[in-house]
Structure formats: C-alpha cells, structure tokens
Design a protein around this motif. Sequence first.
Motif, PDB file in Angstrom:
ATOM      1  N   THR A  94      30.490  38.949  10.661  1.00 56.38           N
ATOM      2  CA  THR A  94      30.098  39.469   9.358  1.00 56.38           C
ATOM      3  C   THR A  94      29.655  38.327   8.447  1.00 56.38           C
ATOM      4  O   THR A  94      29.906  37.150   8.728  1.00 56.38           O
ATOM      5  N   VAL A  95      29.014  38.689   7.351  1.00 62.14           N
ATOM      6  CA  VAL A  95      28.597  37.693   6.366  1.00 62.14           C
ATOM      7  C   VAL A  95      29.816  36.937   5.839  1.00 62.14           C
ATOM      8  O   VAL A  95      29.782  35.718   5.621  1.00 62.14           O
ATOM      9  N   GLN A  96      30.911  37.673   5.660  1.00 61.91           N
ATOM     10  CA  GLN A  96      32.142  37.052   5.162  1.00 61.91           C
ATOM     11  C   GLN A  96      32.681  36.029   6.163  1.00 61.91           C
ATOM     12  O   GLN A  96      33.108  34.943   5.789  1.00 61.91           O
ATOM     13  N   MET A  97      32.630  36.389   7.454  1.00 63.23           N
ATOM     14  CA  MET A  97      33.085  35.463   8.491  1.00 63.23           C
ATOM     15  C   MET A  97      32.216  34.211   8.507  1.00 63.23           C
ATOM     16  O   MET A  97      32.711  33.088   8.625  1.00 63.23           O
ATOM     17  N   GLN A  98      30.929  34.377   8.369  1.00 68.52           N
ATOM     18  CA  GLN A  98      30.014  33.242   8.365  1.00 68.52           C
ATOM     19  C   GLN A  98      30.257  32.343   7.158  1.00 68.52           C
ATOM     20  O   GLN A  98      30.209  31.112   7.260  1.00 68.52           O
ATOM     21  N   SER A  99      30.555  32.969   6.008  1.00 70.51           N
ATOM     22  CA  SER A  99      30.829  32.203   4.798  1.00 70.51           C
ATOM     23  C   SER A  99      32.088  31.348   4.968  1.00 70.51           C
ATOM     24  O   SER A  99      32.112  30.160   4.596  1.00 70.51           O
ATOM     25  N   VAL A 100      33.136  31.949   5.533  1.00 71.02           N
ATOM     26  CA  VAL A 100      34.379  31.214   5.754  1.00 71.02           C
ATOM     27  C   VAL A 100      34.143  30.073   6.749  1.00 71.02           C
ATOM     28  O   VAL A 100      34.668  28.959   6.564  1.00 71.02           O
ATOM     29  N   ALA A 101      33.362  30.321   7.774  1.00 70.57           N
ATOM     30  CA  ALA A 101      33.069  29.293   8.777  1.00 70.57           C
ATOM     31  C   ALA A 101      32.353  28.106   8.146  1.00 70.57           C
ATOM     32  O   ALA A 101      32.655  26.938   8.458  1.00 70.57           O
ATOM     33  N   ILE A 102      31.418  28.377   7.247  1.00 67.30           N
ATOM     34  CA  ILE A 102      30.670  27.303   6.575  1.00 67.30           C
ATOM     35  C   ILE A 102      31.610  26.472   5.699  1.00 67.30           C
ATOM     36  O   ILE A 102      31.558  25.242   5.687  1.00 67.30           O
ATOM     37  N   GLN A 103      32.493  27.170   4.961  1.00 64.56           N
ATOM     38  CA  GLN A 103      33.432  26.451   4.095  1.00 64.56           C
ATOM     39  C   GLN A 103      34.399  25.590   4.905  1.00 64.56           C
ATOM     40  O   GLN A 103      34.733  24.467   4.501  1.00 64.56           O
ATOM     41  N   LEU A 104      34.846  26.117   6.040  1.00 64.22           N
ATOM     42  CA  LEU A 104      35.716  25.325   6.910  1.00 64.22           C
ATOM     43  C   LEU A 104      34.993  24.083   7.424  1.00 64.22           C
ATOM     44  O   LEU A 104      35.560  22.992   7.475  1.00 64.22           O
ATOM     45  N   GLN A 105      33.739  24.270   7.797  1.00 66.05           N
ATOM     46  CA  GLN A 105      32.957  23.150   8.302  1.00 66.05           C
ATOM     47  C   GLN A 105      32.781  22.084   7.220  1.00 66.05           C
ATOM     48  O   GLN A 105      32.889  20.881   7.492  1.00 66.05           O
ATOM     49  N   GLN A 106      32.526  22.512   5.979  1.00 63.94           N
ATOM     50  CA  GLN A 106      32.360  21.566   4.878  1.00 63.94           C
ATOM     51  C   GLN A 106      33.651  20.792   4.622  1.00 63.94           C
ATOM     52  O   GLN A 106      33.631  19.576   4.401  1.00 63.94           O
ATOM     53  N   MET A 107      34.772  21.510   4.653  1.00 66.33           N
ATOM     54  CA  MET A 107      36.047  20.847   4.407  1.00 66.33           C
ATOM     55  C   MET A 107      36.375  19.864   5.526  1.00 66.33           C
ATOM     56  O   MET A 107      36.806  18.733   5.272  1.00 66.33           O
ATOM     57  N   ASN A 108      36.173  20.264   6.764  1.00 64.95           N
ATOM     58  CA  ASN A 108      36.450  19.377   7.896  1.00 64.95           C
ATOM     59  C   ASN A 108      35.537  18.155   7.889  1.00 64.95           C
ATOM     60  O   ASN A 108      35.959  17.048   8.225  1.00 64.95           O
ATOM     61  N   SER A 109      34.273  18.361   7.490  1.00 62.41           N
ATOM     62  CA  SER A 109      33.331  17.239   7.426  1.00 62.41           C
ATOM     63  C   SER A 109      33.755  16.240   6.359  1.00 62.41           C
ATOM     64  O   SER A 109      33.700  15.021   6.567  1.00 62.41           O
ATOM     65  N   ARG A 110      34.199  16.765   5.221  1.00 65.33           N
ATOM     66  CA  ARG A 110      34.641  15.870   4.143  1.00 65.33           C
ATOM     67  C   ARG A 110      35.893  15.101   4.559  1.00 65.33           C
ATOM     68  O   ARG A 110      36.040  13.912   4.269  1.00 65.33           O
ATOM     69  N   LEU A 111      36.811  15.789   5.222  1.00 66.07           N
ATOM     70  CA  LEU A 111      38.027  15.134   5.703  1.00 66.07           C
ATOM     71  C   LEU A 111      37.688  14.038   6.715  1.00 66.07           C
ATOM     72  O   LEU A 111      38.294  12.961   6.708  1.00 66.07           O
ATOM     73  N   TYR A 112      36.721  14.309   7.564  1.00 69.47           N
ATOM     74  CA  TYR A 112      36.315  13.327   8.573  1.00 69.47           C
ATOM     75  C   TYR A 112      35.701  12.099   7.904  1.00 69.47           C
ATOM     76  O   TYR A 112      36.036  10.959   8.244  1.00 69.47           O
ATOM     77  N   ARG A 113      34.787  12.333   6.941  1.00 66.35           N
ATOM     78  CA  ARG A 113      34.155  11.194   6.249  1.00 66.35           C
ATOM     79  C   ARG A 113      35.182  10.381   5.485  1.00 66.35           C
ATOM     80  O   ARG A 113      35.127   9.147   5.472  1.00 66.35           O
ATOM     81  N   LEU A 114      36.114  11.079   4.853  1.00 68.99           N
ATOM     82  CA  LEU A 114      37.162  10.389   4.096  1.00 68.99           C
ATOM     83  C   LEU A 114      38.040   9.566   5.024  1.00 68.99           C
ATOM     84  O   LEU A 114      38.399   8.430   4.719  1.00 68.99           O
ATOM     85  N   SER A 115      38.362  10.129   6.177  1.00 68.81           N
ATOM     86  CA  SER A 115      39.192   9.427   7.154  1.00 68.81           C
ATOM     87  C   SER A 115      38.483   8.176   7.661  1.00 68.81           C
ATOM     88  O   SER A 115      39.085   7.103   7.772  1.00 68.81           O
ATOM     89  N   ALA A 116      37.173   8.323   7.945  1.00 67.93           N
ATOM     90  CA  ALA A 116      36.404   7.180   8.435  1.00 67.93           C
ATOM     91  C   ALA A 116      36.305   6.095   7.368  1.00 67.93           C
ATOM     92  O   ALA A 116      36.427   4.900   7.654  1.00 67.93           O
ATOM     93  N   GLY A 117      36.101   6.521   6.109  1.00 69.02           N
ATOM     94  CA  GLY A 117      36.009   5.561   5.017  1.00 69.02           C
ATOM     95  C   GLY A 117      37.318   4.840   4.793  1.00 69.02           C
ATOM     96  O   GLY A 117      37.343   3.627   4.582  1.00 69.02           O
ATOM     97  N   GLN A 118      38.435   5.586   4.840  1.00 69.79           N
ATOM     98  CA  GLN A 118      39.747   4.974   4.654  1.00 69.79           C
ATOM     99  C   GLN A 118      40.066   4.000   5.782  1.00 69.79           C
ATOM    100  O   GLN A 118      40.697   2.970   5.554  1.00 69.79           O
ATOM    101  N   LYS A 119      39.630   4.343   6.977  1.00 69.29           N
ATOM    102  CA  LYS A 119      39.859   3.448   8.115  1.00 69.29           C
ATOM    103  C   LYS A 119      39.124   2.123   7.905  1.00 69.29           C
ATOM    104  O   LYS A 119      39.682   1.042   8.160  1.00 69.29           O
ATOM    105  N   ALA A 120      37.874   2.205   7.414  1.00 71.29           N
ATOM    106  CA  ALA A 120      37.104   0.985   7.166  1.00 71.29           C
ATOM    107  C   ALA A 120      37.757   0.145   6.076  1.00 71.29           C
ATOM    108  O   ALA A 120      37.837  -1.088   6.182  1.00 71.29           O
TER     109      ALA A 120
END
Length: 239
Positions: free
Chosen positions: A73-99
């Motif tokens: 559903t559109v709602q499922m797709q919306s939640v999937a996009i938000q999860l992807q954005q949050m995970n991407s931000r967490l990954y970038r933050l983790s990589a930056g903190q590691k550096a």
Amino acid sequence: MEPSNLTRRLKDLEDNIKKDFALLKDYEDALRDEDDPRRKGKYNRAIEQLRESANRYQQEYDQLHQQITGEPTVQMQSVAIQLQQMNSRLYRLSAGQKAIYENINHLRQGLLAYYDAGEKNIIFAITERLNESQITTISALLDAIESNKVSDAEMQNILPSIQEGLSILQQRGVTFPGSQGEIVEVINAPQMDFKHRLKVAVPIIPFILDYEGELELGTGINLKEALKQFMARPRLIGG
C-alpha cells in the motif's frame, strides 16, 4: 490481520519513526557543536538507543509486510522510505563518528608518545577524557617542554598552579580519571626532575580549568591565560 488493525499499526509505526528521526537530527546537530567528552558520550548513547529502536521498527515493518497480499500500500511504501532515510542517516553518522574517533585516537597516541611506559599507564585514562582541541593544545605544550622552548622560570611558575589546583580539587572531593595517587606522587616528588614532573602534570590542566572560576588559586597564576600565552607564541608552533 484486519485492514483497520494493519492501518493503525502502520500509523503508529510511522509516527514513532518520525519522532525518532527528528530526535536523531537534533542529537546529530548537538554532537557536531559539542566539545565536552562527557556530553558527547551522552549524545552518542542516545543515538545508540535510536539505532536499537530503528532495528525494532524494521522488524515490525517486516512482520507487517509479510501479512500483506498483493502490492504494498501507499502507507507501507511511505513507512519503508522513512525507515530507509533513518537507517541511511544512522549509517552516515556512524561512519563520521568512526572517522572522528580514529583521528582523535591518532592524536591521543601522539600525545602518549611523549611518555615512557610507566608514565603512559599513569595518565592513559586522563587522555581518554580529553577532546580533540585539548589533546592538540596539551601536545603542543609537551612538545615545547620537551624541546626546551619553555624556560625554567616559566615551568616553575605553572607547576605550582597545577599543584595548588589539584590540591583544592582533592579537598573538595573532586576526582579525575586515572591513577590519581600516582600522579600526585610524581607531581609532588621534589627528588624528581622538574621537567618530568611538569610533563606528568600538564594533561591535568583541562580538568583544573573546568573549575577555574571556583578555585581562586593563591599563586596568582591564571592557568587558562598562561596556556593561551604559550599557544600564542610562534616558537611553540615553529622552531
């Protein structure tokens, strides 16, 4: 699962992700401007909790996704996009903190190189609490002391201030990391080389400066001002 129940669970999941994503951005902004290692640790722990929440959200989303027949559903797709954005931000933050961690660790190792094995064991825990700016400043001062760019008169001015500040902190029950008894013993040992005593004392300066306004050192030496004057001198940086 009833469509209404699925919709409600997705709505709750979406709301939780939005709230945590906003928190994540706030923590990231605060962490970027923070120098205090203790507050940095607090923000990092909070971000780690958000990472755990994101993992739970992903698991819940996967469970809900399995219960849907046909196209998402559109709602499922919306939640999937938000999860992807949050995970991407967490990954970038983790990589930056590691550096950042790797850079600070490199600077810390450079600072510890000024000491022999026994001295490293004494002050290692102190260096773990210093931020990047403090490590850079202390390393520059250690280099100046080691290279005889700080006169005996200057050293004999600053060490008593460190000793007095440390004594006042002890009287007030304030402790700092590391083997405090051994550090105090080295700093106050008259039979030891004066330069050696000062080198061991220097990493404590940032902890004394945290209480600078309360100490009112009787020596009349302003440690923060003295440190600024040391760092402002071209011969500390050049040769």
